[in-house]
Design a protein around this motif. Structure first.
Motif, PDB file in Angstrom:
ATOM      1  N   VAL B  38       0.867  -1.169   0.000  1.00 49.13           N
ATOM      2  CA  VAL B  38       0.000   0.000   0.000  1.00 49.13           C
ATOM      3  C   VAL B  38       0.907   1.224   0.000  1.00 49.13           C
ATOM      4  O   VAL B  38       1.822   1.318   0.801  1.00 49.13           O
ATOM      5  CB  VAL B  38      -0.884   0.014   1.272  1.00 49.13           C
ATOM      6  N   ALA B 331      -4.289   2.791  -0.839  1.00 51.09           N
ATOM      7  CA  ALA B 331      -3.598   3.654  -1.797  1.00 51.09           C
ATOM      8  C   ALA B 331      -4.329   4.993  -1.863  1.00 51.09           C
ATOM      9  O   ALA B 331      -5.561   5.054  -1.728  1.00 51.09           O
ATOM     10  CB  ALA B 331      -3.567   2.996  -3.170  1.00 51.09           C
ATOM     11  N   GLY B 365       0.437   5.839   1.594  1.00 50.52           N
ATOM     12  CA  GLY B 365      -0.989   5.541   1.573  1.00 50.52           C
ATOM     13  C   GLY B 365      -1.758   6.413   2.555  1.00 50.52           C
ATOM     14  O   GLY B 365      -1.198   7.292   3.216  1.00 50.52           O
TER      15      GLY B 365
END
Lengths: 360, 466
Positions: B38, B331, B365
């Protein structure tokens, strides 16, 4: 007095000057006496003069894509008037994978020319000439089934066939159904041939051959006799090729890439090269490929992937600017006319219609 | 505190290469997919199986006989230990958990807890599966006495294709029960979190399961249907579209959306209830189908929403930038899309200010949630909007509204003393599971989820002896 297209076509292909050929072809297809009703009509709407403004093969992109007319017009409109006294051509149709099928006229002159190329190439690839060949590809309206029959005769091989109806399969899949029953039906027929004959060569689609491989008995039988295996009609990915190649170490495996729209398949630069590293050449000046950026229509850099454009130029047919439903990596062509291709594969969607990858 | 960034760690991790685990052992293919953490950096490369390899693997699995039941149970117990203790595929358990955390977005403690729960799912698979066996059925024809008769619990097929989602490592629970019952299983892992399935199958093989017993077959998107088509039975997960696609199939079971709900009757909106709802919303990062997405309140629903938002906001605040973040780390683009989805909803009244729902994380993220929103009535379609982070809709409800607004739910937690209503909830075919004053996230792998999986995998055959 410049030489006519018909005169040039009689030359040894290697000796033809491509530019002279192109100019002769334009004169042929855009003269009232020799051109087809379709092109003579389309010429009136062009914003350039095909007889003076087209200087090179790159300029073929200025012509319209005539796919629509090949779907809708009577075949008589497609045939050049200059061929009026010749035997009636064969009419073959495209797969019908992206909408209604397109019709192409194959003159006897073209069929013989392409046959000579293909027979030579097959011998060069190590095709077991004289030994039985099993082909499961579409015949009916499609060219492939018919041209393989001619090739088999030229090579002295007995031909065994199983027919495919790609349009029916695609309909099944597009309707949300499954092609399983159809596949089983095809494998069933292949089984009869493989069990009773010593098959040395097979040509079919990757999905059908993959299904065949799941049958151990048939695979074992083929493993002993198979020397040549060709795939066409659907994409063969590199990993599937690897799995197949390890099962048939004694067979040459070829991936055949072509299009009914250019009335032949590509020439494999190295006929025995494994498909993942294969390079596909056209037959300039008759059949020319280019690899374009689909957004700009400009060629992509060498080594980059773009959409495949194919052109066919002969006395029977003029297809200057046909965008295929495939992408490929652009490779330099010998002689510099058009491009060669590597790693062709289907575009995700084409002309707004989803491309259905079936068994063909 | 966030874990300090180790220079070169990403480049090192990206060299991790997960091979396919087919019926012929480890295999690598040319088609690859990169697995990303991520927030960006690549952490591993996956081999992808072409359809032919999937078909060949399942064909071999079909031809292979299963290990005897007692041996399966013994080896499952051993595999659970190896899952925790062995270096598998080059990874110790702690390194494995770190990867799961990096790609799944779960916080550190939850990643470890869920990964340990996977070990339980391995060890307990035989017992969990057996809970579905009817009282009138025995496990083997050998148990049927002479001159008697009994139902015998029998597999409906020999191979199972499992197409997994990546929202929790414990998604392995279903196919492990199939393995315990003697199925040979082909697993197509989530490409977002492919590590848990790989480790489970590596552990199984290390514990003596054969290559034909369980296979690990990541594929491109289209390969999922190949696995389901080639296996006798299939297990897949997805939303309404997947559910509809296989609605007519008796051989493919779809783990569908959750839309779990909590109902709070008048006078039951106590601090303890607010606490239970908070747990229901945030446990499992709020990404699971058992997380409460809608709360129906008899009485002052806005007051309840304010109390819930205050409690959740306080809990999330100091943890946001740490490795103990409450909501999932996703994300940035995904966070943006989810927030845009929330912003443009007519009829939604944010109780949590929407600009407080997302926070950038130092490791990359965005941490999402919690978000509490109210709507005017129990029939508002927003109550069915299930978002993959702690996000809950609160609506008013009256006794007259009945069970209707609670329909189409995986779990309903009824905080009520109304026995008639509880009866109605259990009768309702649109409600899968009922909790009685217990958070929707409670329960375990030994309970029915969308029914016991054994009921789908097995049938009862009469065996009568002379």
């Amino acid at each position: 007095m410049p030489r006519s297209l018909i005169d040039l076509e009689l030359e040894d292909a290697a000796k033809i000057d491509p530019d002279e050929y192109l100019q002769a072809a334009l004169r042929w297809h855009f003269s009232e006496e020799t051109g087809s009703p379709l092109w003579l009509e389309l010429a009136r709407d062009l914003d350039f003069d095909p007889l003076t403004d087209v200087r090179s093969f790159d300029d073929l992109g200025r012509f319209p894509d005539i796919a629509r007319h090949l779907r809708e017009r009577p075949v008589e409109d497609l045939l050049p008037r200059g061929l009026a006294g010749e035997p009636a051509p064969s009419v073959f149709e495209t797969g019908g994978t992206t909408g209604s099928p397109k019709r192409l006229v194959y003159t006897d002159r073209w069929v013989q020319r392409a046959l000579a190329w293909k027979a030579d190439e097959l011998r060069e690839a190590g095709f077991p000439a004289g030994a039985p060949w099993l082909v499961a590809m579409p015949s009916g309206p499609h060219a492939f089934g018919h041209t393989t029959r001619l090739q088999a005769k030229a090579l002295g091989s007995v031909l065994h066939t199983v027919d495919l109806d790609p349009r029916w399969v695609k309909k099944l899949i597009a309707a949300g159904g499954s092609a399983d029953d159809y596949l089983a039906h095809v494998i069933d027929q292949l089984g009869h041939v493989i069990r009773s004959q010593r098959i040395a060569a097979v040509t079919t689609t990757p999905p059908i051959f993959a299904e065949l491989l799941l049958d151990e008995e048939l695979t074992d039988r083929l493993r002993h006799s198979l020397r040549y295996l060709a795939f066409a009609g659907a994409h063969l990915d590199d990993d599937t090729y690897d799995l197949i190649a390890e099962t048939f170490p004694d067979a040459v495996v070829q991936n055949i890439y072509g299009s009914t729209m250019v009335l032949t398949t590509a020439r494999l630069r190295t006929p025995t090269a494994p498909p993942p590293s294969a390079v596909y050449d056209g037959y300039p000046p008759f059949v020319v490929f280019s690899v374009l950026d689909p957004d700009t229509g400009e060629p992509v850099e060498y080594g980059r992937r773009g959409q495949v454009r194919m052109s066919h130029i002969s006395s029977g047919v003029f297809i200057p600017n046909n965008l295929e439903r495939d992408s490929a990596i652009r490779v330099a062509a010998p002689g510099g006319i058009g491009d060669a291709l590597s790693s062709p594969r289907p575009l995700a969607a084409f002309e707004g219609e989803q491309v259905v990858q079936g068994v063909y | 505190m966030p874990a300090p960034a180790v220079p070169g760690a990403a480049a090192e991790a990206a060299e991790l290469e997960l091979p396919l685990l087919t019926a012929r052992g480890e295999q690598r293919t040319r088609a690859r997919e990169t697995v990303h953490a991520v927030g960006g950096p690549p952490v591993a490369s996956l081999s992808l199986a072409p359809d032919l390899l999937v078909a060949q693997t399942l064909a071999r699995q079909k031809r292979a006989a299963p290990l005897p039941a007692e041996e399966r149970a013994r080896r499952l117990a051993e595999a659970a230990e190896r899952f925790l203790d062995d270096v598998l595929g080059g990874l110790a358990f702690a390194e494995h958990v770190r990867l799961v955390r990096q790609v799944s977005g779960h916080n550190a403690a939850l990643s470890e807890r869920l990964s340990r729960a996977v070990a339980d799912a391995i060890a307990q698979a035989p017992d969990r599966a057996d809970r579905a066996r009817p009282r009138g059925s025995v496990r083997s024809w050998r148990e049927v006495g002479r001159g008697g008769g009994s139902g015998v619990w029998t597999r409906r097929g020999e191979t199972l294709g499992a197409v997994l989602s990546g929202n929790t490592p414990t998604i392995q629970n279903g196919w492990l029960q199939a393995l315990a019952l003697g199925y040979r299983v082909a697993v197509r892992p989530s490409r977002r979190e492919p590590f848990t399935a790989h480790r489970v199958i590596a552990a199984l093989r290390a514990a003596g399961f054969r290559d034909t017993d369980a296979a690990y077959l990541p594929t491109a998107r289209t390969g999922a249907s190949a696995i389901l088509r080639r296996a006798d039975l299939g297990l897949t997960y997805g939303g309404d579209a997947v559910k509809a696609e296989y609605a007519g199939s008796s051989t493919i079971k779809v783990g569908g959306p959750g839309r779990s709900k909590t109902l709070i009757a008048r006078d039951r909106a106590t601090p303890r209830t607010v606490e239970a709802v908070a747990e229901s919303v945030t446990a499992l990062s709020g990404t699971a189908c058992v997380n409460t997405t809608a709360v129906l309140v008899e009485g002052d629903h806005t007051g309840f929403a304010r109390e819930l938002a205050a409690l959740l906001g306080e809990r999330a605040a100091e943890r946001r930038g740490t490795e103990d973040h409450l909501g999932p780390r996703v994300a940035d683009e995904a966070a943006e899309a989810l927030l845009a989805h929330l912003r443009g909803r007519p009829g939604a009244r944010p109780v949590t200010p929407l600009d407080e729902v997302a926070a950038a994380h130092p490791e990359g993220g965005t941490v999402l949630g919690p978000a509490v929103l109210t709507v005017d009535g129990p029939g508002n379609p927003l109550l069915a909007a299930e978002l993959p982070f702690p996000c809950v809709w609160v609506a008013p409800w009256t006794r007259e509204d009945g069970a209707g607004p609670l329909r189409d739910s995986l779990v309903v937690n009824a905080v009520t003393g109304d026995a008639e209503l509880i009866d109605a909830l259990l009768r309702d075919p649109g409600i899968t599971n009922v909790h009685l004053d217990a958070p929707t996230v409670r329960g375990g792998g030994d309970l029915p989820h969308e029914d016991y999986i054994g009921g789908f995998l097995m049938r009862n055959k009469a065996v009568v002896t002379g």
